[in-house]
Design a protein around this motif. Structure first.
Motif, PDB file in Angstrom:
ATOM      1  N   LYS A 245      -3.777 -10.466  -6.440  1.00 42.29           N
ATOM      2  CA  LYS A 245      -3.342 -11.725  -7.017  1.00 42.29           C
ATOM      3  C   LYS A 245      -1.885 -11.582  -7.456  1.00 42.29           C
ATOM      4  N   GLY A 246      -1.112 -12.616  -7.225  1.00 39.33           N
ATOM      5  CA  GLY A 246       0.290 -12.586  -7.619  1.00 39.33           C
ATOM      6  C   GLY A 246       0.916 -13.941  -7.364  1.00 39.33           C
ATOM      7  N   SER A 247       2.224 -13.968  -7.204  1.00 41.18           N
ATOM      8  CA  SER A 247       2.922 -15.236  -7.009  1.00 41.18           C
ATOM      9  C   SER A 247       4.034 -15.063  -5.981  1.00 41.18           C
ATOM     10  N   ILE A 248       4.435 -16.202  -5.426  1.00 45.92           N
ATOM     11  CA  ILE A 248       5.554 -16.226  -4.486  1.00 45.92           C
ATOM     12  C   ILE A 248       6.830 -16.506  -5.278  1.00 45.92           C
ATOM     13  N   VAL A 249       7.812 -15.641  -5.112  1.00 43.69           N
ATOM     14  CA  VAL A 249       9.086 -15.836  -5.818  1.00 43.69           C
ATOM     15  C   VAL A 249      10.212 -15.918  -4.793  1.00 43.69           C
ATOM     16  N   ARG A 250      11.268 -16.646  -5.169  1.00 44.15           N
ATOM     17  CA  ARG A 250      12.428 -16.797  -4.296  1.00 44.15           C
ATOM     18  C   ARG A 250      13.638 -16.158  -4.960  1.00 44.15           C
ATOM     19  N   LYS A 251      14.378 -15.376  -4.161  1.00 42.32           N
ATOM     20  CA  LYS A 251      15.569 -14.723  -4.678  1.00 42.32           C
ATOM     21  C   LYS A 251      16.577 -14.572  -3.539  1.00 42.32           C
ATOM     22  N   ASP A 252      17.778 -15.087  -3.759  1.00 37.23           N
ATOM     23  CA  ASP A 252      18.850 -14.998  -2.753  1.00 37.23           C
ATOM     24  C   ASP A 252      18.388 -15.521  -1.389  1.00 37.23           C
ATOM     25  N   LYS A 253      17.722 -16.673  -1.417  1.00 42.51           N
ATOM     26  CA  LYS A 253      17.244 -17.338  -0.201  1.00 42.51           C
ATOM     27  C   LYS A 253      16.161 -16.549   0.537  1.00 42.51           C
ATOM     28  N   LYS A 254      15.611 -15.538  -0.117  1.00 38.04           N
ATOM     29  CA  LYS A 254      14.513 -14.775   0.456  1.00 38.04           C
ATOM     30  C   LYS A 254      13.254 -15.017  -0.371  1.00 38.04           C
ATOM     31  N   PHE A 255      12.102 -14.871   0.263  1.00 34.97           N
ATOM     32  CA  PHE A 255      10.834 -15.066  -0.431  1.00 34.97           C
ATOM     33  C   PHE A 255      10.075 -13.744  -0.513  1.00 34.97           C
ATOM     34  N   VAL A 312      -7.522   9.395  -4.644  1.00 33.65           N
ATOM     35  CA  VAL A 312      -8.565  10.072  -3.856  1.00 33.65           C
ATOM     36  C   VAL A 312      -8.100  10.147  -2.411  1.00 33.65           C
ATOM     37  N   VAL A 313      -8.349  11.301  -1.769  1.00 35.35           N
ATOM     38  CA  VAL A 313      -8.121  11.467  -0.331  1.00 35.35           C
ATOM     39  C   VAL A 313      -9.478  11.737   0.302  1.00 35.35           C
ATOM     40  N   GLU A 314      -9.870  10.893   1.255  1.00 36.14           N
ATOM     41  CA  GLU A 314     -11.214  10.976   1.837  1.00 36.14           C
ATOM     42  C   GLU A 314     -11.097  11.155   3.355  1.00 36.14           C
ATOM     43  N   PRO A 315     -11.205  12.393   3.868  1.00 38.99           N
ATOM     44  CA  PRO A 315     -11.142  12.615   5.315  1.00 38.99           C
ATOM     45  C   PRO A 315     -12.447  12.190   5.991  1.00 38.99           C
ATOM     46  N   LEU A 316     -12.323  11.453   7.101  1.00 39.23           N
ATOM     47  CA  LEU A 316     -13.504  10.956   7.809  1.00 39.23           C
ATOM     48  C   LEU A 316     -13.489  11.358   9.283  1.00 39.23           C
ATOM     49  N   GLY A 317     -12.867  12.481   9.594  1.00 44.99           N
ATOM     50  CA  GLY A 317     -12.834  12.932  10.980  1.00 44.99           C
ATOM     51  C   GLY A 317     -11.633  12.360  11.705  1.00 44.99           C
ATOM     52  N   SER A 318     -11.788  11.166  12.266  1.00 50.64           N
ATOM     53  CA  SER A 318     -10.700  10.564  13.034  1.00 50.64           C
ATOM     54  C   SER A 318      -9.686   9.856  12.150  1.00 50.64           C
ATOM     55  N   ASP A 319     -10.066   9.533  10.927  1.00 45.17           N
ATOM     56  CA  ASP A 319      -9.187   8.838   9.984  1.00 45.17           C
ATOM     57  C   ASP A 319      -9.243   9.512   8.614  1.00 45.17           C
ATOM     58  N   VAL A 320      -8.286   9.145   7.780  1.00 45.80           N
ATOM     59  CA  VAL A 320      -8.290   9.548   6.375  1.00 45.80           C
ATOM     60  C   VAL A 320      -8.104   8.291   5.533  1.00 45.80           C
ATOM     61  N   TYR A 321      -8.973   8.103   4.542  1.00 44.50           N
ATOM     62  CA  TYR A 321      -8.821   6.980   3.613  1.00 44.50           C
ATOM     63  C   TYR A 321      -8.095   7.477   2.369  1.00 44.50           C
ATOM     64  N   LEU A 322      -7.050   6.745   1.985  1.00 44.76           N
ATOM     65  CA  LEU A 322      -6.324   7.034   0.754  1.00 44.76           C
ATOM     66  C   LEU A 322      -6.643   5.944  -0.255  1.00 44.76           C
ATOM     67  N   TYR A 323      -7.151   6.326  -1.405  1.00 50.55           N
ATOM     68  CA  TYR A 323      -7.453   5.360  -2.467  1.00 50.55           C
ATOM     69  C   TYR A 323      -6.288   5.387  -3.452  1.00 50.55           C
ATOM     70  N   LEU A 324      -5.572   4.264  -3.489  1.00 54.31           N
ATOM     71  CA  LEU A 324      -4.289   4.196  -4.164  1.00 54.31           C
ATOM     72  C   LEU A 324      -4.352   3.269  -5.366  1.00 54.31           C
ATOM     73  N   ASN A 325      -3.397   3.471  -6.290  1.00 51.39           N
ATOM     74  CA  ASN A 325      -3.305   2.624  -7.472  1.00 51.39           C
ATOM     75  C   ASN A 325      -1.851   2.206  -7.670  1.00 51.39           C
ATOM     76  N   SER A 326      -1.650   0.887  -7.761  1.00 49.91           N
ATOM     77  CA  SER A 326      -0.290   0.363  -7.915  1.00 49.91           C
ATOM     78  C   SER A 326       0.163   0.327  -9.370  1.00 49.91           C
ATOM     79  N   GLY A 327      -0.741   0.671 -10.284  1.00 53.71           N
ATOM     80  CA  GLY A 327      -0.475   0.509 -11.706  1.00 53.71           C
ATOM     81  C   GLY A 327      -1.164  -0.725 -12.242  1.00 53.71           C
ATOM     82  N   LYS A 328      -1.587  -1.595 -11.331  1.00 57.32           N
ATOM     83  CA  LYS A 328      -2.292  -2.822 -11.697  1.00 57.32           C
ATOM     84  C   LYS A 328      -3.552  -3.018 -10.862  1.00 57.32           C
ATOM     85  N   ASN A 329      -3.514  -2.596  -9.589  1.00 57.49           N
ATOM     86  CA  ASN A 329      -4.636  -2.783  -8.666  1.00 57.49           C
ATOM     87  C   ASN A 329      -4.945  -1.506  -7.908  1.00 57.49           C
ATOM     88  N   ASN A 330      -6.226  -1.322  -7.602  1.00 53.72           N
ATOM     89  CA  ASN A 330      -6.652  -0.258  -6.696  1.00 53.72           C
ATOM     90  C   ASN A 330      -6.741  -0.832  -5.287  1.00 53.72           C
TER      91      ASN A 330
END
Length: 368
Positions: A245-255, A312-330
């Motif tokens: 969840k968040g918002s759309i912001v405009r800055k220097d003609k960019k979104f 968390v780092v979760e190896p699954l053979g052909s892939d690896v899942y990384l469980y990350l935290n932005s400081g607000k959301n996982n």
């Protein structure tokens, strides 16, 4: 063979207070493999049972080919159904189970034997024809249930979560077998499942349902790449799509999309649509495979790069899942096997902003 058409199909329970299926309109083409998918209680099995004639219709009409079948008994609809529990008679042999429906319809003995042996050959169960269900494995039970449907040579096959009782390995095997069977028989299949992997791998088209209502009907990759709303985006895909969840912001003609702890720049073609949401809240979605470790990206824009903690780092053979935290959301990233960052360390990841989705927070419909 036959097409099927559902017109404003509804089912009401409990004295008219609970609508299990609501206004379903759907056309299933001749020889199509259509999959109904959704969580438990979404109305998919009820819809299937109404097509089969096992559930009374509250409103609407069902056509099989050019025939209106609302008042046609199940036995006269020329369909065959494979149930979740297989419904085999324990006191009968495999041959007798497969032949039972034909005997009720008074087929000649020679024709019954011919059809049963043909089906047994297709399903590789000829050695088991004299065995009883208790002597069979789960996968063999499934094959017998399929055989009982095949011998009738119906216009339409209906499957109600037929693989849910099998272990993971057998589900993969039987999924392939059903797909081969469909190609061989060249008839219409309607398949109900709560497993989105089955839906994606088996269906010509997928019907995603929620609360008795069709949310989207499309080919598997269209459902995956262009979901109609937040529910479809979340239900289809493993791991589920990351939502912020968040918002759309405009800055220097960019979104930009601003989550609170990070900000990422929208690509130009999305900016034109999202300009109307400047200063407003939105839901931002990105799939795990569209998030990359910056260390493995040759040209990473700083405007699409965010700082996170890898929890968390979760190896699954052909892939690896990384469980990350932005400081607000996982959230989750799906990366290659060579990519295993240290746990509880900060890192930078890059969002592929060409592949993101935006949803209206109130209606939950897709904006982009």
């Amino acid at each position: 063979m036959a097409s099927i058409r559902l017109e404003n199909l509804s089912k009401v329970h409990k004295g008219g207070t609970v609508k299990v299926v609501s206004g379903v309109n759907l056309e299933i083409r001749d020889k199509e493999f259509m999959v109904l998918v959704g969580p438990s209680g979404c109305g998919k099995s009820t819809t299937l049972r109404m097509i089969a004639g096992l559930e009374e219709i509250s409103e609407g009409r069902i056509w099989i080919g050019d025939r209106l079948v609302n008042d046609v008994p199940a036995k006269d609809r020329d369909i065959a159904m494979v149930f979740q529990n297989y419904a085999l008679y324990p006191h009968m042999t495999v041959f007798e189970n497969m032949a039972f429906g034909l005997k009720l319809r008074h087929y000649p003995r020679a024709e019954i034997e011919k059809r049963v042996h043909e089906a047994a050959e297709i399903l590789n169960i000829r050695p088991y024809l004299n065995r009883r269900p208790r002597q069979l494995s789960g996968g063999e039970h499934q094959r017998v249930a399929l055989g009982r449907a095949i011998v009738r040579k119906p216009k339409v096959f209906l499957f109600d979560e037929p693989l849910s009782n099998l272990d993971a390995k057998m589900r993969v095997t039987m999924r392939t077998e059903i797909h081969k069977l469909r190609l061989r028989l060249q008839t219409t299949f309607i398949y109900v499942t709560h497993d989105q992997t089955e839906a994606m791998t088996m269906g010509d088209r997928i019907v995603a349902m929620k609360n008795g209502v069709i949310q989207q009907c499309a080919e598997p990759m269209t459902i995956y790449d262009k979901p109609s709303n937040k529910f479809v985006a979340s239900f289809i895909g493993t791991p589920p799509i990351n939502l912020f969840k968040g918002s759309i912001v405009r800055k220097d003609k960019k979104f930009y999309f601003d989550e609170g702890k990070f900000r990422v720049k929208l690509v130009d073609e999305m900016s034109m649509v999202m300009a109307a949401y400047a200063g407003k809240e939105v839901v931002f979605g990105i799939r795990s495979e569209d998030i990359y470790d910056k260390l493995f990206v040759s040209e990473a824009s700083a405007e699409n790069t965010i700082h996170v903690t890898c929890e968390v780092v979760e190896p699954l053979g052909s892939d690896v899942y990384l469980y990350l935290n932005s400081g607000k959301n996982n959230f989750t990233a799906r990366v290659g096997v060579h990519n295993r960052p240290e746990v509880n360390r900060d890192m930078e990841v890059v969002f592929d902003m060409r592949k993101v989705h935006f949803f209206d927070p109130k209606t939950e419909t897709t904006i982009v």
